[in-house]
Design a protein around this motif. Structure first.
Motif, short mmCIF file in Angstrom:
data_model
loop_
_atom_site.label_atom_id
_atom_site.label_comp_id
_atom_site.label_asym_id
_atom_site.label_seq_id
_atom_site.Cartn_x
_atom_site.Cartn_y
_atom_site.Cartn_z
N VAL A 13 -8.71 5.56 3.56
CA VAL A 13 -9.18 6.90 3.86
C VAL A 13 -8.15 7.94 3.43
CG1 VAL A 13 -9.82 8.49 5.72
CG2 VAL A 13 -10.75 6.18 5.68
N LEU A 14 -6.88 7.65 3.63
CA LEU A 14 -5.84 8.60 3.21
C LEU A 14 -5.85 8.79 1.70
CD1 LEU A 14 -2.87 7.62 5.54
CD2 LEU A 14 -4.42 9.58 5.74
N GLU A 15 -6.12 7.74 0.97
CA GLU A 15 -6.22 7.88 -0.48
C GLU A 15 -7.39 8.78 -0.85
OE1 GLU A 15 -5.11 4.43 -3.15
OE2 GLU A 15 -5.63 3.41 -1.28
N LEU A 16 -8.50 8.65 -0.14
CA LEU A 16 -9.66 9.49 -0.42
C LEU A 16 -9.39 10.96 -0.07
CD1 LEU A 16 -12.53 7.18 0.86
CD2 LEU A 16 -11.83 7.62 -1.51
N ILE A 17 -8.65 11.18 0.99
CA ILE A 17 -8.30 12.55 1.36
C ILE A 17 -7.38 13.16 0.32
CG2 ILE A 17 -6.98 13.94 3.00
CD1 ILE A 17 -8.08 12.21 5.22
N LYS A 18 -6.45 12.36 -0.20
CA LYS A 18 -5.51 12.86 -1.20
C LYS A 18 -6.23 13.22 -2.49
CE LYS A 18 -1.27 11.71 -3.63
NZ LYS A 18 -0.27 10.70 -3.90
N PHE A 19 -7.25 12.46 -2.83
CA PHE A 19 -7.98 12.65 -4.07
C PHE A 19 -9.47 12.84 -3.77
CE2 PHE A 19 -4.44 9.70 -4.98
CZ PHE A 19 -3.68 10.54 -5.77
N VAL A 62 -13.39 19.40 7.81
CA VAL A 62 -12.95 18.02 7.96
C VAL A 62 -12.80 17.39 6.58
CG1 VAL A 62 -13.53 15.75 8.92
CG2 VAL A 62 -14.07 17.83 10.22
N ASP A 63 -11.64 16.79 6.35
CA ASP A 63 -11.37 16.17 5.05
C ASP A 63 -11.80 14.72 4.99
OD1 ASP A 63 -9.87 18.37 3.60
OD2 ASP A 63 -8.74 18.24 5.47
N GLY A 64 -11.89 14.04 6.13
CA GLY A 64 -12.28 12.65 6.11
C GLY A 64 -12.60 12.13 7.51
N ARG A 71 0.81 -1.20 0.00
CA ARG A 71 0.00 0.00 0.00
C ARG A 71 0.85 1.26 0.00
NH1 ARG A 71 -5.53 -0.40 0.46
NH2 ARG A 71 -5.28 1.78 -0.02
N LYS A 72 2.02 1.22 0.63
CA LYS A 72 2.91 2.38 0.60
C LYS A 72 3.34 2.64 -0.84
CE LYS A 72 6.94 4.28 2.91
NZ LYS A 72 7.99 4.02 3.88
N ARG A 73 3.59 1.58 -1.59
CA ARG A 73 3.96 1.74 -2.98
C ARG A 73 2.79 2.33 -3.77
NH1 ARG A 73 4.28 -3.23 -4.35
NH2 ARG A 73 2.48 -3.25 -5.69
N GLN A 74 1.56 1.86 -3.47
CA GLN A 74 0.40 2.38 -4.18
C GLN A 74 0.08 3.81 -3.80
OE1 GLN A 74 -2.55 -0.42 -2.97
NE2 GLN A 74 -1.95 -1.97 -4.45
N LEU A 75 0.20 4.11 -2.51
CA LEU A 75 -0.20 5.41 -2.01
C LEU A 75 0.90 6.46 -2.16
CD1 LEU A 75 -2.26 7.14 -0.46
CD2 LEU A 75 -1.22 6.32 1.64
#
Length: 179
Positions: A164-170, A148-150, A30-34
């Motif tokens: 959730v971090l991916e959703l916040i990023k995008f 609030v972002d997420g 996931r670190k590679r993906q994110l």
């Protein structure tokens, strides 16, 4: 009955058998993906904006939750600070800017949304993620907060946090995060 030593049993229990390579650990996959919210490359190099790791402030009134969530972010290569409660969070925010603030919703003096408003007033580019043990219907009114972002609901694991971090990023990829 399946023999506990058989490849079929190992595969059923672990997802792989002895004759296959072990799956890549979730964190590194996931670190590679994110990358990271700030855009590190998969090999860990930081982006060219300022070359520093993501600065994360984790706020909660429970020490065990602070420790676990901080470890999750440290596993992603983030620079993590913790704040045990509202006043410690305000003190931390006055001393250093953060890229991401991850806060419990039910704090003593300010709730997570009020803390988010304070964060956004001082650091407009910072992202704010609210953690809560309440069910979604109990916080539905607050979920529309523009500060609030997420949201993430306890208990959560590493995989859910990364989602959730991916959703916040995008955020444009998931309109449910921002109204």
């Amino acid at each position: 009955m399946v023999n506990s030593e058989s490849p079929a049993h190992r595969k059923a229990m672990t997802g792989w058998s002895h004759d296959r390579a072990a799956p890549e650990p979730v964190a590194s996959r996931r670190k590679r993906q994110l990358g990271s919210i700030r855009g590190t490359s998969p090999n860990g190099r930081q982006d060219s904006v300022d070359g520093t790791p993501l600065r994360v402030l984790v706020v909660d009134s429970h020490a065990a939750i602070l420790e676990v969530v901080a470890m999750m972010f440290k596993a992603l290569g983030c620079r993590v600070s913790i704040a045990h409660g509202c006043q410690a969070a305000v003190d931390s925010l006055s001393n250093m800017p953060f890229d991401l603030v991850v806060s419990e919703f039910g704090l003593s003096k300010l709730n997570g949304c009020q803390l988010a408003a304070l964060v956004k007033a001082n650091f407009p580019k910072a992202k704010v993620l609210i953690m809560t043990g309440m069910c979604q219907s109990e916080v539905a009114a607050e979920m529309g907060s523009p500060h609030v972002d997420g949201w993430i609901f306890k208990p959560f694991g590493f995989e859910e946090l990364l989602d959730v971090l991916e959703l916040i990023k995008f955020p444009e990829a998931c309109p449910c995060i921002r109204a």
